[in-house]
Write an enzyme that holds these catalytic residues in place. Sequence first.
Site, PDB file in Angstrom:
ATOM      1  CE  LYS A  35      -0.356  -0.200   5.058  1.00 38.86           C
ATOM      2  NZ  LYS A  35      -1.229  -0.578   6.186  1.00 38.86           N
ATOM      3  NE  ARG A 131      -7.230   0.954  11.712  1.00 39.13           N
ATOM      4  CZ  ARG A 131      -6.031   0.812  11.167  1.00 39.13           C
ATOM      5  NH1 ARG A 131      -5.127   1.789  11.260  1.00 39.13           N
ATOM      6  NH2 ARG A 131      -5.714  -0.280  10.522  1.00 39.13           N
ATOM      7  CE1 TYR A 253      13.378  31.084   6.768  1.00 35.91           C
ATOM      8  CE2 TYR A 253      13.701  28.774   6.189  1.00 35.91           C
ATOM      9  CZ  TYR A 253      13.464  30.082   5.815  1.00 35.91           C
ATOM     10  OH  TYR A 253      13.292  30.390   4.501  1.00 35.91           O
ATOM     11  CG  MET A 301      10.348  23.790   0.872  1.00 38.85           C
ATOM     12  SD  MET A 301       9.462  24.963  -0.166  1.00 38.85           S
ATOM     13  CE  MET A 301       8.140  25.460   0.903  1.00 38.85           C
TER      14      MET A 301
HETATM   15  C1  LIG Z   1      -0.530  -1.674   6.811  1.00 36.56           C
HETATM   16  C2  LIG Z   1      -1.154  -2.940   7.240  1.00 36.56           C
HETATM   17  C3  LIG Z   1      -0.377  -4.079   7.468  1.00 36.56           C
HETATM   18  C4  LIG Z   1       1.147  -4.060   7.439  1.00 36.56           C
HETATM   19  O1  LIG Z   1       1.618  -3.522   8.660  1.00 36.56           O
HETATM   20  P1  LIG Z   1       3.183  -3.403   8.979  1.00 36.56           P
HETATM   21  O2  LIG Z   1       3.224  -2.871  10.360  1.00 36.56           O
HETATM   22  O3  LIG Z   1       3.733  -2.431   7.997  1.00 36.56           O
HETATM   23  O4  LIG Z   1       3.742  -4.750   8.829  1.00 36.56           O
HETATM   24  C5  LIG Z   1      -1.028  -5.264   7.746  1.00 36.56           C
HETATM   25  N1  LIG Z   1      -2.383  -5.315   7.828  1.00 36.56           N
HETATM   26  C6  LIG Z   1      -3.164  -4.223   7.651  1.00 36.56           C
HETATM   27  C7  LIG Z   1      -4.629  -4.343   7.763  1.00 36.56           C
HETATM   28  C8  LIG Z   1      -2.577  -3.004   7.357  1.00 36.56           C
HETATM   29  O5  LIG Z   1      -3.337  -1.925   7.193  1.00 36.56           O
END
Ligand SMILES: *Cc1c(COP(=O)(O)O)cnc(C)c1O
Length: 369
Positions: A35, A131, A253, A301
């Site tokens: 992802k 969630r 800054y 930046m």
């Molecule tokens: C992002 C995610 C993972 C992977 O988690 P990591 O901590 O990066 O290994 C696994 N399952 C779900 C549902 C996720 O959203």
Amino acid sequence: MSRPIRARIDLAALRHNFAVARRYAGTTRLFSVVKANAYGHGLLPCAQALAGLTDGYALLDLADAVALREAGIRQPILLLEGYFDAEELPILAEYGITPALHRADQLEEIELAGLPRRLDVFLKVNSGMNRLGFTGDALTAAVRRATASPAFADVTLMTHFADADGPRGVAWQLDRFHTMLPCWAGPVSLANSAALLRYPETRGDWARPGIMLYGGSPFADIPAEQLELKPVMTLASQIIGVQEIGPGERVGYGGTFTADRPTRVGIVACGYADGYPRHAGTGAPILVDGRRTRLLGRVSMDMLACDLTGLPDSGVGSPVTLWGEGLSADDVATAAGTISYELFCALARRVPVDFVDGEAGGRGGRETD
Ligand SMILES: *Cc1c(COP(=O)(O)O)cnc(C)c1O
């Protein structure tokens, strides 16, 4: 010559890390979590580097899932957040993409969609993260419906741990999961990287490692090296200016760093618009000519400053590593009050990316896996 900042993505290191995950997984199948553009590392190159190894891919965007199919990826593809609109359902069916379902209306929608083939689905169980997902009677009803209805093919139950990397652990969530589903004998998917590494009892049928594939440690107290993980992304730039300042002079800054002695300040072509965390302040680690030194003052930046006082041979043109090979992203993230996930995902589009594979990276030494 262009601005010297570049990200290098080492695909051999990615495969090495996958092999570590495989070792922990035993016979459990692995979804490589890709992802967020493979945690900022580049979706297609990373997916293709793992294509001969992984059992599946997990991501969020349907368009990305379709892109994987069109690139020739044949393994299961899991949409971790499910689908968002019924219009997507024919595409899921056409491309054989598996949604994680987390609301009762989605089951109904799929039944009513009249799809040309049955869908494999994951049912998301809310075991305490709060969630997404089903609990209690709604879960029982969803499982019954999905396993009975001709709209669905394989049904897998999944849940996600809130504290697999922390002190609360996973036992409380595992207990809830099993209490809610005393009779479930079908496949389950539970573990993220932290659970896979720390709790063998969570391996289940499918594990979902993400961060460990990219060489980040999911644990605040265990360096990635100790887990035998290799950095995949190296963010590198150069010193483009040097200032010699006296005691009492400030840097950057807000003047948040004040020299207390004669200080040599190196200016690096990298700033928060490149994805470097602005909240890293004085003291954050950085490598110049392969030697560890520290950030000075605030990150701008497009630039940041570092301390060259102890590195008299370094100057304009010296290579700088912001994180990656030789400097763990976890250490930089800790100095900025965040986690390596966020650094990787924040890599900015304006940073050119080079994909290398083992020796092509000039790292010497053959990969052994
Ligand atoms: C992002 C995610 C993972 C992977 O988690 P990591 O901590 O990066 O290994 C696994 N399952 C779900 C549902 C996720 O959203």
